[in-house]
Design a protein around this motif. Structure first.
Motif, short mmCIF file in Angstrom:
data_model
loop_
_atom_site.label_atom_id
_atom_site.label_comp_id
_atom_site.label_asym_id
_atom_site.label_seq_id
_atom_site.Cartn_x
_atom_site.Cartn_y
_atom_site.Cartn_z
N HIS A 62 28.54 -21.76 20.06
CA HIS A 62 29.36 -20.60 20.42
C HIS A 62 30.20 -20.96 21.64
O HIS A 62 29.69 -21.54 22.61
N TYR A 85 35.02 -19.71 13.52
CA TYR A 85 35.23 -18.30 13.20
C TYR A 85 35.39 -17.51 14.48
O TYR A 85 34.71 -17.75 15.48
N THR A 87 34.63 -14.39 16.70
CA THR A 87 33.45 -13.52 16.79
C THR A 87 33.70 -12.41 17.80
O THR A 87 34.55 -12.52 18.69
N GLU A 102 26.68 -9.79 15.90
CA GLU A 102 27.84 -10.65 16.11
C GLU A 102 28.73 -10.55 14.88
O GLU A 102 28.36 -11.02 13.81
N ARG A 104 31.53 -11.77 12.63
CA ARG A 104 32.05 -13.11 12.40
C ARG A 104 33.16 -13.04 11.35
O ARG A 104 32.92 -12.61 10.21
N VAL A 179 23.83 -11.49 12.47
CA VAL A 179 25.14 -11.95 12.01
C VAL A 179 25.69 -10.96 10.98
O VAL A 179 24.99 -10.59 10.03
N TRP A 181 29.14 -10.72 8.64
CA TRP A 181 30.40 -11.32 8.21
C TRP A 181 31.39 -10.21 7.88
O TRP A 181 31.04 -9.23 7.17
#
Length: 763
Positions: A62, A85, A87, A102, A104, A179, A181
């Motif tokens: 990160h 990506y 974030t 997070e 993403r 996570v 997406w």
């Protein structure tokens, strides 16, 4: 062969109980070993399957939003990359449950580190508010495709389009964000802290640390905010399942050794009691090999029946067993090595018992065809000076003679005590494991969990307001402000958790296993996982990097640290502010009154915060070990069964060898009841010696094993606790009284035998 089978059948009719116990003990041992193999496979293979199918990245880095993370794809040793990506951090809520996430940004599923859809479908440009949740996050939020997530403090909502599995580190409340997406447009619209993340798949996974070091050097330490690798993700995925497998495997092997020794003792005792029968067999033409074969076939058949029963039940029940053991067996049965393990474990157990049986049966083959006359001296030998003085003091003859009978021949008596002490030793270890798990629940403050709740306020709630709101609840006794940041270790090969908890005026009550609390400037306490990672000890100074700022701390103590694999260094919030004056508390650790319900208090505080507080209970590592209680109970039952076999063998040998003494005891005027008391006392003394030896050796062994496991897991040594003196006393008393009760019936029957039968037995 017919004569061999007839003799074996007659012996089975005489020793039915012993045969049944051997079958049951073998079944329990093989079942324990098969469950251990299933848990090891269940712990390792699911994560490995996901990593392989998703073409997982070995390192996730990160960085800040302005870093040129894409240049890492050109590093030597990098096979492919996932991302970078965009974030953004956020908090989402579903069904009253909040989670830090997070976001993403992605459009198509990546080739490296590809999320494996479990349900639903991937992102759709026609649904700009659609998201795909990582599986552990979806389970925590009770979310599934079609559900709507809210973003507290805003009018924004997100629609769950799918749930996917990933080989990355899992979501852990209060420790690691989940996570999510989403389309890049959704990430750009988030209000939280932004950054980037990139995954590196390496040509050689063994060079992970070196690859991280080169990546951090290429980007600059100030640009890297967090690093995680595949070893950490695998260890977290294995978690408590691997520990359960280790416990089952350890106790299974210990029980197998105890059972083999019990069989060895049983055969030796039976050989001494059947010397005339064995001599007759040889006189009518049996060869030594045939005599050995009789005992060997008998006990291999018993062990084979037990092993076959265990393998059949394990295979038949499988996933029907409730809880995690059933899940492990269900997954294990679908793995490639399942059939081989299902055959190898029972066969290995039977062969081990057969080898021990063969060693004992070899002695039967050496018995001469013509019995050798025994020495005229009684087998118990002369009374010792202590025994004669005890009789002179008018102590009960049964007590003195029973003690003398328990230890007539020192080598043989010590061997009997040792064989009986082994299962008792393992039971003490099992009880210690149970006590340690109970302590995690009853006294969490002593294993590094002083706070019961963790509260995370949002940006709109200042420090004074947050403290006042939390302290207003009557069940909250202390509010400790804190902050946690990711720090790069020296060498820039990994990140650790740097925590600032409490202040100099109101320090946080860390649980220390070594050293002293951190009171002075730049002083800190560290978990075992961090000490092992940095190869440092208490008293050393360590340097780490937080963003672009170096942080140098003096480790003055080792804390019991159950979070983050022990890779945590903790100091006061004031110490962190000396390096970063703008640092504000991002979390609050709450201590509650004894007996308060953390779930209820968390709900009250969340409601009082009106959407500005995220409060959840601190994760207790013992919560995942609840199946271990049932495992311990089963193991104790198997070990007790093995101890019972050895005890019955000792009782049979004592009664058989005491037949010659019956005439002398009756001649000096002892009644049948007193003669029975002699044998019962002798058996109780043997059991007492075994209990004392098992307890004396079992307690330090249990402490060493539990602390070694704590050290290897990163929690650290110092968590082991033995059973209470009351429980140990009850355990020992039950063993001694049980042994005496078992000896009463055969001893009474032998004491009441007719004089002609006694003379025949002696002859």
């Amino acid at each position: 062969m017919r004569a061999t089978l007839r003799w074996a059948h007659a012996d089975l009719r005489t020793h039915r109980g012993e045969a049944l116990f051997i079958v049951l003990a073998t079944a329990g041992i093989v079942a324990s070993l098969l469950l251990a193999a299933a848990l090891f496979g269940y712990a390792t293979n699911p994560w490995q399957r996901v990593f392989t199918q998703s073409h997982g990245a070995h390192v996730w880095i990160h960085t800040g939003a302005s870093a040129d993370a894409g240049r890492l794809a050109r590093l030597d040793g990098v096979e492919s990359v996932a991302g970078p990506y965009r974030t953004a951090s956020a908090t989402v809520e579903s069904r009253g449950t909040r989670a830090s996430v997070e976001l993403r940004g992605a459009v198509e599923p990546p080739a490296t580190g590809r999320p494996l859809l479990v349900s639903g479908h991937w992102l759709d440009r026609a649904r700009p508010d659609g998201v795909v949740l990582e599986d552990s996050l979806a389970r925590a939020l009770w979310a599934e495709p079609g559900d709507t997530l809210t973003v507290p403090g805003t009018a924004r909502t997100l629609t769950v389009l799918g749930v996917a599995d990933s080989a990355e580190s899992r979501y852990r409340p209060g420790e690691r964000s989940g996570v999510v997406w989403a389309l890049p447009s959704a990430v750009w619209g988030a209000d939280g802290r932004t950054g980037q993340v990139i995954g590196l798949r390496l040509t050689d996974p063994g060079d992970t640390d070196y690859a991280v070091q080169r990546a951090v050097t290429a980007l600059g330490s100030g640009a890297v905010t967090q690093v995680s690798n595949w070893q950490q993700a695998r260890a977290e995925a294995q978690g408590d399942n691997r520990l359960l497998g280790q416990v089952l495997g350890l106790f299974g092997l210990g029980a197998l050794l105890a059972a083999a020794l019990a069989v060895y003792g049983a055969i030796g005792t039976r050989i001494r009691g059947h010397l005339r029968d064995i001599s007759v067999l040889k006189a009518i033409g049996f060869t030594p090999a045939q005599v050995v074969r009789i005992f060997l076939i008998q006990h291999v058949v018993y062990a084979s029946l037990g092993a076959l029963a265990a393998a059949t039940l394990t295979q038949a029940l499988g996933s029907r067993i409730p809880g995690r053991l059933g899940d492990a067996l269900g997954v294990w049965q679908g793995l490639p090595g399942h059939t081989a393990a299902l055959l190898a474990v029972p066969v290995a157990a039977v062969l081990f018992i057969g080898a021990t049986t063969g060693i004992a049966a070899w002695r039967a083959g050496r018995v001469p065809p013509v019995p050798v006359l025994r020495a005229a001296a009684p087998p118990a030998g002369r009374l010792s000076g202590v025994a004669r003085r005890a009789l002179g003091l008018r102590l009960p003859p049964a007590l003195v003679l029973g003690w003398h009978q328990a230890f007539p021949r020192r080598p043989r008596s010590l061997a009997t005590v040792a064989r009986l002490a082994l299962p008792l030793l393992l039971i003490v270890v099992a009880l210690s494991a149970w006590t340690t798990i109970d302590r995690f629940h009853s006294e969490p403050e002593r294993i590094g969990l002083a706070a019961a709740l963790t509260a995370h306020p949002d940006e709109s709630l200042g420090d004074p307001a947050a403290r006042a709101l939390l302290a207003r609840n009557a069940q909250v006794t202390a509010v400790h402000p804190g902050a946690e940041v990711a720090a790069l270790v020296p060498g820039q090969t990994a990140t650790i958790a740097l925590r600032g908890l409490g202040t100099h005026q109101d320090p946080y009550p860390f649980t220390l296993a070594e050293g002293r609390p951190a009171h002075g400037p730049d002083e800190a306490v560290a978990g075992q996982g961090l000490l092992d990672l940095l190869d440092v000890r208490v008293g050393d100074w360590v340097r780490m990097t937080v963003g672009a700022r170096p942080q140098i701390l003096h480790i003055v103590g080792r804390s019991i640290e159950p979070e983050n694999g022990g890779r945590v260094i903790s100091t006061s919030l004031d110490t962190l502010r000396e390096n970063d004056p703008e640092l504000r508390p991002t979390l609050y650790q709450l201590q509650l009154r004894p007996g308060a319900d953390p779930g209820k208090v968390a709900a009250e505080l969340t409601a009082a915060g009106h959407g500005h507080l995220d409060v959840h209970a601190v994760t207790n590592p013992a919560d995942g070990l609840s199946p271990l209680r049932g495992v311990v109970v089963g193991l104790i039952a198997v070990l007790a069964l093995i101890g019972l076999i050895e005890l019955l063998t000792a009782i049979g040998g004592t009664v058989r060898e005491g037949e010659r003494d019956l005439l002398a005891l009756k001649a000096i005027g002892l009644s049948p009841r007193q003669i029975t008391a002699v044998t019962v006392t002798g058996t109780a003394c043997t059991a007492l010696a075994a209990v004392l030896a098992g307890t004396a050796l079992g307690l330090p062994l249990a402490h060493w094993l539990i602390d070694a496991q704590g050290k290897s897991s990163g929690i650290g040594a110092g968590i082991a606790r033995g059973p209470s003196p009351l429980l140990l006393s009850l355990f020992g008393l039950a063993a001694v009284l049980g042994a005496a009760a078992l000896a009463a019936f055969p001893a009474g029957r032998a004491a009441r035998r007719r004089l002609a039968d006694t003379l025949s037995a002696v002859a």
